[in-house]
Scaffold this motif. Structure first.
Motif, mmCIF file in Angstrom:
data_model
loop_
_atom_site.group_PDB
_atom_site.id
_atom_site.type_symbol
_atom_site.label_atom_id
_atom_site.label_comp_id
_atom_site.label_asym_id
_atom_site.label_seq_id
_atom_site.Cartn_x
_atom_site.Cartn_y
_atom_site.Cartn_z
ATOM 1 N N ARG A 59 -20.786 -27.701 34.754
ATOM 2 C CA ARG A 59 -20.811 -27.821 36.210
ATOM 3 C C ARG A 59 -21.777 -28.926 36.625
ATOM 4 O O ARG A 59 -22.911 -28.981 36.149
ATOM 5 C CB ARG A 59 -21.260 -26.494 36.822
ATOM 6 N N HIS B 247 -10.837 -23.916 33.900
ATOM 7 C CA HIS B 247 -12.286 -24.045 33.969
ATOM 8 C C HIS B 247 -12.781 -23.811 35.393
ATOM 9 O O HIS B 247 -13.777 -23.114 35.608
ATOM 10 C CB HIS B 247 -12.709 -25.437 33.486
ATOM 11 N N VAL C 217 -13.217 -20.197 36.456
ATOM 12 C CA VAL C 217 -14.440 -19.546 35.978
ATOM 13 C C VAL C 217 -15.617 -19.916 36.869
ATOM 14 O O VAL C 217 -16.402 -19.050 37.273
ATOM 15 C CB VAL C 217 -14.737 -19.927 34.518
ATOM 16 N N TYR C 218 -15.747 -21.189 37.193
ATOM 17 C CA TYR C 218 -16.873 -21.618 38.040
ATOM 18 C C TYR C 218 -16.817 -20.980 39.424
ATOM 19 O O TYR C 218 -17.851 -20.653 40.012
ATOM 20 C CB TYR C 218 -16.892 -23.143 38.151
ATOM 21 N N ARG D 87 -17.840 -17.232 38.886
ATOM 22 C CA ARG D 87 -19.172 -17.018 38.337
ATOM 23 C C ARG D 87 -20.107 -18.149 38.797
ATOM 24 O O ARG D 87 -20.272 -19.143 38.094
ATOM 25 C CB ARG D 87 -19.130 -16.995 36.806
ATOM 26 N N VAL E 218 -22.618 -19.627 36.310
ATOM 27 C CA VAL E 218 -22.155 -20.279 35.079
ATOM 28 C C VAL E 218 -22.335 -21.786 35.174
ATOM 29 O O VAL E 218 -21.983 -22.404 36.178
ATOM 30 C CB VAL E 218 -20.675 -19.917 34.800
ATOM 31 N N VAL F 161 -18.474 -24.046 30.321
ATOM 32 C CA VAL F 161 -17.317 -23.289 29.847
ATOM 33 C C VAL F 161 -16.813 -23.955 28.565
ATOM 34 O O VAL F 161 -16.720 -25.183 28.495
ATOM 35 C CB VAL F 161 -16.184 -23.268 30.894
ATOM 36 N N HIS G 190 -13.681 -23.582 25.582
ATOM 37 C CA HIS G 190 -12.445 -22.976 25.083
ATOM 38 C C HIS G 190 -12.186 -23.478 23.674
ATOM 39 O O HIS G 190 -12.211 -24.674 23.422
ATOM 40 C CB HIS G 190 -11.272 -23.346 25.986
ATOM 41 N N ALA H 51 -17.081 -13.771 28.326
ATOM 42 C CA ALA H 51 -16.013 -14.330 27.504
ATOM 43 C C ALA H 51 -14.734 -13.553 27.738
ATOM 44 O O ALA H 51 -14.770 -12.382 28.119
ATOM 45 C CB ALA H 51 -16.386 -14.274 26.021
ATOM 46 N N LEU I 79 -12.154 -18.095 25.409
ATOM 47 C CA LEU I 79 -12.812 -18.798 26.504
ATOM 48 C C LEU I 79 -14.171 -18.145 26.728
ATOM 49 O O LEU I 79 -14.248 -16.934 26.952
ATOM 50 C CB LEU I 79 -11.977 -18.731 27.782
ATOM 51 N N PHE J 260 -18.232 -18.566 28.581
ATOM 52 C CA PHE J 260 -18.953 -19.254 29.650
ATOM 53 C C PHE J 260 -20.389 -18.761 29.682
ATOM 54 O O PHE J 260 -20.680 -17.608 29.372
ATOM 55 C CB PHE J 260 -18.263 -19.054 31.006
ATOM 56 N N THR K 165 -23.771 -21.393 25.687
ATOM 57 C CA THR K 165 -22.353 -21.055 25.603
ATOM 58 C C THR K 165 -21.836 -21.269 24.185
ATOM 59 O O THR K 165 -21.083 -20.440 23.657
ATOM 60 C CB THR K 165 -21.552 -21.890 26.615
#
Length: 221
Positions: A38, A84, A87-88, A91, A94, A97, A99, A160, A169, A171, A178
């Protein structure tokens, strides 16, 4: 910290994390993976389509809307921006990430079986619960992303997920942490498969997580 300095720092962290996965031997034969970090609420750094020998300057800056803002992506990476980004969004804490198609973890994904938390490294590195399975959907599709968002909402403390018929995956707060968890999960999956041949793995005793955290606190305080 200037925007350029932050971007360069995150890029180096991602390159180091990618190298650590190969050093640990947790990658598939193909070496396939994608990693991101991020930058802010609108942007992330993403690997361009390969990670073996990744250099900081190889990374692309992309928006959560899928737009490539700097650098270049192969189509194989452009497909997974939405994964991706999901997820951000889910979370806020986070920062990275990863994978992979790590073989033992992918075996659980192919079997649609959650990976239990039965090894201490999983406790120590952030996954003190089973790794849940996200239902299958075409790579990067709305079906896949919606399924992952639903599991993340249902399991607010997981770091995960297993992507059914696909891979792993993970994070965490930063690329190094990670990557550590990727290694811990792959080693745990290997141990689960090996233990099955000698009677099966056994759960931790009640209170194990609290005991591990107390042990870490004694050393770091």
């Amino acid at each position: 910290m200037t925007d350029t300095h932050m971007t360069n720092e995150r890029a180096q962290q991602l390159a180091d994390a990618a190298a650590s996965l190969f050093t640990a031997g947790v990658m598939s034969h193909s070496g396939h993976a994608n990693l991101s970090a991020r930058l802010d609420g609108e942007r992330l750094l993403l690997t361009p389509g390969f990670v073996r020998g990744l250099r900081p300057e190889d990374l692309a800056t992309v928006g959560h809307d899928g737009q490539v803002l700097a650098g270049a992506l192969q189509s194989v990476s452009a497909e997974i921006i939405a994964m991706h980004s999901a997820v951000y969004r889910a979370r806020p804490q986070v920062g990275a990430v990863i994978h992979t198609h790590s073989p033992a973890a992918t075996a659980f994904a192919v079997a649609h079986r959650p990976l239990p938390c039965r090894t201490e490294p999983m406790l120590r590195f952030g996954q003190a619960e089973e790794v849940p399975v996200v239902p299958w959907g075409p790579r990067g599709s709305d079906v896949s992303v919606r399924g992952m968002a639903a599991v993340l909402e249902q399991r607010p403390t997981t770091a995960a997920v297993l992507l059914a018929n696909h891979g792993l995956l993970v994070f965490g707060p930063d690329p190094a942490a990670t990557a550590q968890l990727v290694v811990a999960i792959e080693e745990s999956a290997e141990a689960e498969l090996a233990a099955a041949a000698i009677g099966g793995a056994v759960d931790f005793p009640e209170g194990a997580l609290a005991d591990v955290r107390a042990s870490i606190a004694r050393v770091t305080s």
